[in-house]
Write a protein that holds these residues in place. Structure first.
Motif, short mmCIF file in Angstrom:
data_model
loop_
_atom_site.label_atom_id
_atom_site.label_comp_id
_atom_site.label_asym_id
_atom_site.label_seq_id
_atom_site.Cartn_x
_atom_site.Cartn_y
_atom_site.Cartn_z
N LYS A 204 0.83 -1.21 0.00
CA LYS A 204 0.00 0.00 0.00
C LYS A 204 0.86 1.26 0.00
CE LYS A 204 -3.88 2.11 2.35
NZ LYS A 204 -4.01 2.86 3.55
N GLU A 205 1.89 1.27 0.85
CA GLU A 205 2.77 2.44 0.93
C GLU A 205 3.49 2.69 -0.40
OE1 GLU A 205 5.35 1.48 4.21
OE2 GLU A 205 3.80 1.90 5.71
N LEU A 206 4.03 1.62 -1.00
CA LEU A 206 4.74 1.77 -2.27
C LEU A 206 3.81 2.18 -3.39
CD1 LEU A 206 7.24 -1.22 -2.12
CD2 LEU A 206 7.79 1.20 -2.05
N LYS A 207 2.61 1.62 -3.41
CA LYS A 207 1.63 1.98 -4.45
C LYS A 207 1.30 3.47 -4.35
CE LYS A 207 -2.95 0.77 -6.23
NZ LYS A 207 -2.75 1.32 -7.52
N ALA B 232 6.17 -8.03 -7.36
CA ALA B 232 5.28 -8.84 -8.20
C ALA B 232 3.83 -8.43 -7.99
CB ALA B 232 5.47 -10.33 -7.89
N SER B 233 3.44 -8.17 -6.75
CA SER B 233 2.08 -7.72 -6.45
C SER B 233 1.80 -6.36 -7.07
CB SER B 233 1.84 -7.66 -4.94
OG SER B 233 1.93 -8.95 -4.37
N LEU B 234 2.78 -5.46 -6.99
CA LEU B 234 2.63 -4.13 -7.59
C LEU B 234 2.48 -4.25 -9.11
CD1 LEU B 234 5.29 -2.08 -5.60
CD2 LEU B 234 2.84 -1.56 -5.72
N SER C 104 1.87 8.76 -6.70
CA SER C 104 2.10 10.20 -6.52
C SER C 104 3.33 10.67 -7.30
CB SER C 104 2.27 10.53 -5.03
OG SER C 104 3.52 10.04 -4.56
N GLY C 105 4.05 9.72 -7.92
CA GLY C 105 5.22 10.09 -8.71
C GLY C 105 6.51 10.14 -7.92
N THR C 106 6.46 9.70 -6.66
CA THR C 106 7.65 9.69 -5.82
C THR C 106 8.60 8.59 -6.30
OG1 THR C 106 6.31 10.38 -3.92
CG2 THR C 106 8.48 9.45 -3.43
N GLU C 107 9.89 8.90 -6.29
CA GLU C 107 10.92 7.92 -6.68
C GLU C 107 10.95 6.80 -5.65
OE1 GLU C 107 14.29 7.09 -9.32
OE2 GLU C 107 13.01 8.84 -9.35
N VAL C 108 10.96 5.55 -6.15
CA VAL C 108 10.96 4.39 -5.27
C VAL C 108 12.08 3.44 -5.70
CG1 VAL C 108 9.62 2.37 -4.55
CG2 VAL C 108 8.47 4.56 -4.85
N ASP C 109 12.83 2.93 -4.74
CA ASP C 109 13.88 1.95 -5.05
C ASP C 109 13.34 0.56 -4.75
OD1 ASP C 109 16.15 0.51 -5.54
OD2 ASP C 109 17.32 1.35 -3.87
N LEU C 110 12.75 -0.05 -5.77
CA LEU C 110 12.12 -1.36 -5.60
C LEU C 110 13.14 -2.46 -5.30
CD1 LEU C 110 9.38 -1.24 -8.35
CD2 LEU C 110 9.05 -1.12 -5.88
#
Length: 180
Positions: free
Chosen positions: A26-29, A49-51, A34-40
């Protein structure tokens, strides 16, 4: 996401079957939306995989196009494998180019995972069951029985696509991401 799934998926037992932390998902989604950079790469591959499945489910009209739903469902009713492959290739010509490009990468990832199914326990059938509902859905809501039958047919189609992806999309599909 696809690059990470390509790299880690083949060696991950139950990829696409197991889900990661719902809170982290939920947090990563929210960050991604919102366009925030995320280091998956720092997150669980199961969350990634869920995302990715969530991303596919949110493509308007589905990546395979709900408008072509009846045609996709009837592909496996065609004659031999060669006729099925030609029918799939004709259907791909009716999709937007962006969809076809994304499908090539998706099936490149699924092919890589399936090639190491003894290690990850995700053969073409298991992958299809997990990913098919995210690739195509009927254009209108239906009864649970009709929906269940539809999912079985789409899963069969996706299994066929995984097993024949090199013939459908070209042999280079196996190396779209380079070497692992």
């Amino acid at each position: 996401m696809l690059s990470l799934l390509y790299q880690e998926g083949p060696s991950t037992k139950g990829i696409f079957r197991r889900s990661g932390s719902a809170k982290t998902f939920k947090e990563l989604k929210e960050k991604l939306d919102s366009g925030t950079e995320v280091d998956l790469a720092r997150e669980s591959i199961f969350v990634t995989a869920s995302l990715f499945k969530d991303f596919l489910r949110n493509i308007p009209g589905s990546i395979l196009s709900s408008q072509l739903c009846d045609k996709w469902v009837s592909v496996l009713d065609q004659g031999n494998n060669e006729e099925k492959i030609k029918s799939i290739q004709r259907l791909l010509e009716h999709l937007p180019r962006a969809n076809v490009v994304l499908l090539r990468y998706i099936f490149g990832v699924l092919h890589g995972i399936e090639m190491r199914s003894e290690e990850n326990q995700m053969n073409a059938f298991n992958l299809a069951v997990c990913i098919a509902p995210s690739l195509l859905w009927p254009p209108v809501s239906s009864t649970p029985d009709i929906e269940s039958e539809f999912i079985k047919k789409i899963s069969g189609l996706v299994q066929f696509l995984i097993e024949n992806c090199c013939r459908i999309f070209g042999d280079e599909i196996a190396s779209l991401f380079g070497e692992i």
